[in-house]
Design a protein around this motif. Structure first.
Motif, PDB file in Angstrom:
ATOM      1  N   PRO A 216       0.687  -1.234  -0.065  1.00 53.93           N
ATOM      2  CA  PRO A 216       0.170  -0.016   0.105  1.00 53.93           C
ATOM      3  C   PRO A 216       0.998   1.591  -0.012  1.00 53.93           C
ATOM      4  O   PRO A 216       0.475   2.185  -0.574  1.00 53.93           O
ATOM      5  CB  PRO A 216      -0.664  -0.250   1.090  1.00 53.93           C
ATOM      6  N   THR A 217       1.938   1.233   0.877  1.00 54.33           N
ATOM      7  CA  THR A 217       2.762   2.458   0.724  1.00 54.33           C
ATOM      8  C   THR A 217       3.204   2.859  -0.748  1.00 54.33           C
ATOM      9  O   THR A 217       3.244   4.021  -1.204  1.00 54.33           O
ATOM     10  CB  THR A 217       3.990   2.152   1.679  1.00 54.33           C
ATOM     11  N   ILE A 218       3.834   2.045  -1.176  1.00 49.37           N
ATOM     12  CA  ILE A 218       4.437   2.278  -2.719  1.00 49.37           C
ATOM     13  C   ILE A 218       3.144   2.427  -3.434  1.00 49.37           C
ATOM     14  O   ILE A 218       3.489   3.575  -4.467  1.00 49.37           O
ATOM     15  CB  ILE A 218       5.105   0.816  -3.148  1.00 49.37           C
ATOM     16  N   GLU A 219       2.111   1.568  -3.570  1.00 50.32           N
ATOM     17  CA  GLU A 219       1.017   1.879  -4.388  1.00 50.32           C
ATOM     18  C   GLU A 219       0.414   3.287  -4.431  1.00 50.32           C
ATOM     19  O   GLU A 219       0.161   4.088  -5.202  1.00 50.32           O
ATOM     20  CB  GLU A 219       0.001   0.877  -4.179  1.00 50.32           C
ATOM     21  N   SER A 220       0.335   3.801  -3.171  1.00 48.44           N
ATOM     22  CA  SER A 220       0.088   5.392  -2.858  1.00 48.44           C
ATOM     23  C   SER A 220       1.146   6.090  -3.507  1.00 48.44           C
ATOM     24  O   SER A 220       0.854   7.179  -4.029  1.00 48.44           O
ATOM     25  CB  SER A 220      -0.082   5.261  -1.391  1.00 48.44           C
ATOM     26  N   GLN A 221       2.292   6.079  -3.043  1.00 54.29           N
ATOM     27  CA  GLN A 221       3.343   6.812  -3.758  1.00 54.29           C
ATOM     28  C   GLN A 221       3.489   6.738  -5.306  1.00 54.29           C
ATOM     29  O   GLN A 221       3.502   7.819  -5.823  1.00 54.29           O
ATOM     30  CB  GLN A 221       4.678   6.493  -3.219  1.00 54.29           C
ATOM     31  N   VAL A 222       3.069   5.594  -5.810  1.00 51.17           N
ATOM     32  CA  VAL A 222       3.408   5.806  -7.350  1.00 51.17           C
ATOM     33  C   VAL A 222       1.927   6.145  -7.853  1.00 51.17           C
ATOM     34  O   VAL A 222       1.953   7.233  -8.803  1.00 51.17           O
ATOM     35  CB  VAL A 222       3.303   4.281  -7.787  1.00 51.17           C
ATOM     36  N   ALA A 223       0.815   6.321  -7.241  1.00 52.03           N
ATOM     37  CA  ALA A 223      -0.346   6.858  -7.661  1.00 52.03           C
ATOM     38  C   ALA A 223      -0.192   8.355  -7.678  1.00 52.03           C
ATOM     39  O   ALA A 223      -0.505   9.312  -8.447  1.00 52.03           O
ATOM     40  CB  ALA A 223      -1.615   6.389  -6.849  1.00 52.03           C
TER      41      ALA A 223
END
Length: 90
Positions: A18-25
């Motif tokens: 979730p952390t990386i997915e949020s950062q990428v989004a």
């Protein structure tokens, strides 16, 4: 139809981070993306889209439970898709 539309792709190299997915989004949104889609398992892209007022396409779920105000920005989700096989005629 808009011939100037482009698709930007960024990879998380994980199915559920979730952390990386949020950062990428967020990085895509900061680059001017109007629609966020995902092929990952967390709700982070949906909630990031909601927090930033951009459209979002759900994967495996329509993500409304995770991002309820995002409903006005949802284009489609897996629950919206028909269950019968798709047929493509050329």
């Amino acid at each position: 139809m808009n011939p100037d539309v482009t698709m930007d792709i960024m990879y998380t190299n994980s199915w559920n981070d979730p952390t990386i997915e949020s950062q990428v989004a967020k990085a895509l949104i900061d680059r001017g993306c109007d629609v966020i889609s995902q092929h990952s398992d967390s709700t982070a892209p949906a909630t990031t889209a909601e927090d930033n007022g951009v459209w979002q396409v759900g994967y495996n779920n329509d993500m409304i439970a995770a991002a309820p105000t995002e409903k006005k920005f949802r284009l489609t989700g897996a629950k919206d898709m028909p269950t019968e096989p798709f047929i493509c005629l050329h």
